[in-house]
Design an enzyme around this catalytic site. Structure first.
Site, PDB file in Angstrom:
ATOM      1  N   CYS A 120      84.992  37.138  57.341  1.00 38.09           N
ATOM      2  CA  CYS A 120      85.913  37.167  56.210  1.00 38.09           C
ATOM      3  C   CYS A 120      86.619  35.818  56.061  1.00 38.09           C
ATOM      4  O   CYS A 120      86.789  35.087  57.039  1.00 38.09           O
ATOM      5  CB  CYS A 120      86.959  38.260  56.401  1.00 38.09           C
ATOM      6  SG  CYS A 120      86.320  39.937  56.222  1.00 38.09           S
ATOM      7  N   HIS A 174      84.861  38.033  63.556  1.00 37.62           N
ATOM      8  CA  HIS A 174      85.972  38.253  62.642  1.00 37.62           C
ATOM      9  C   HIS A 174      86.488  36.918  62.112  1.00 37.62           C
ATOM     10  O   HIS A 174      86.460  35.894  62.801  1.00 37.62           O
ATOM     11  CB  HIS A 174      87.121  38.981  63.344  1.00 37.62           C
ATOM     12  CG  HIS A 174      86.935  40.463  63.433  1.00 37.62           C
ATOM     13  ND1 HIS A 174      86.792  41.265  62.326  1.00 37.62           N
ATOM     14  CD2 HIS A 174      86.880  41.288  64.524  1.00 37.62           C
ATOM     15  CE1 HIS A 174      86.663  42.522  62.717  1.00 37.62           C
ATOM     16  NE2 HIS A 174      86.696  42.567  64.038  1.00 37.62           N
TER      17      HIS A 174
END
Length: 235
Positions: A150, A94
């Site tokens: 991301c 992440h």
């Protein structure tokens, strides 16, 4: 110097985090890490003794991808490297962004890696990545970073960017002092020559990423998972 032509040591740090049992659990980052290791060994001759792996799995040979361990692995990779070495850092997990409190981000946010223990230790800011992994590199060391998460576009805080959209033909530098605050540090330290490896690393990503993707596709291995932030903690 680059991965193909280096006469020095080839070193890699491979990080894959699935966040097992945590909100926002992923399913493919371990596969990403394993595929990257296989790719580096088969295509570029990396040796096991020079590959450090951080994964939240049950393999005792792998370190845990905690904040402290990731930053320590960055430091070790840099300290062991010598001019002529080729380094690869691969991160699959992440990514997030948090409000910038130092005033050095043009958009008001720091980009982050989200370690396994983010709920207690916090996230890894782009400022920390720059000062731990990028800034201390010796001149003549070539670094390629593949950051699969991301908000990863400026996560290394490099002064130059290259957008692989088929239109941009050369590196561009951010406008204004706040766009790339580390440029002033580089000028003061006469550090420009030491930035060359990092600038070349950015260009290398444009070529390496499609090759890695092709390797995964040709070998029929699923690259699963998403890289959206984990709940409210990563917003």
């Amino acid at each position: 110097t680059n991965i193909q032509t280096t006469a020095g040591t080839k070193r890699a740090l491979v990080i894959g985090i699935n966040y097992r049992g945590i909100r926002g659990e992923l399913s493919g980052c371990h596969n990403d890490a394993k595929n990257m290791i296989a790719f580096l060994k088969k295509e570029y001759g990396f040796q096991d003794q020079h590959i450090t792996v951080l994964m939240d799995d049950d393999d005792p040979a792998h370190g845990s991808p905690t904040k402290a361990n990731i930053l320590a692995a960055f430091e070790t990779l840099v300290k062991l490297s010598e001019p002529g070495d080729a380094l690869v850092v691969h991160y699959a997990g992440h990514g997030g962004k948090v409000k910038d409190v130092s005033g050095d981000e043009d958009d008001g946010f720091d980009e982050t890696m989200i370690p396994l223990d983010f709920q207690t230790a916090g996230q890894i800011l782009d400022d920390d990545i720059f000062m731990t992994l990028i800034h201390p590199l010796k001149e003549g060391v070539h670094l390629t970073c593949i950051i699969d998460c991301c908000h990863s576009g400026t996560i290394l805080d490099l002064p130059f960017t290259f957008l692989g959209d088929g239109k941009q033909t050369e590196m561009t530098c951010g406008k204004g002092a706040r766009a790339f605050p580390h440029m002033e540090k580089i000028r003061k330290k006469k550090f420009w020559k030491e930035w060359k490896p990092m600038i070349m690393a950015g260009a290398a990503l444009v070529w390496v990423a499609p090759v890695v993707a092709a390797y995964w596709i040709m070998n029929g291995t699923e690259k699963g998972g998403t890289t959206s932030p984990i709940g409210d903690k990563a917003q």
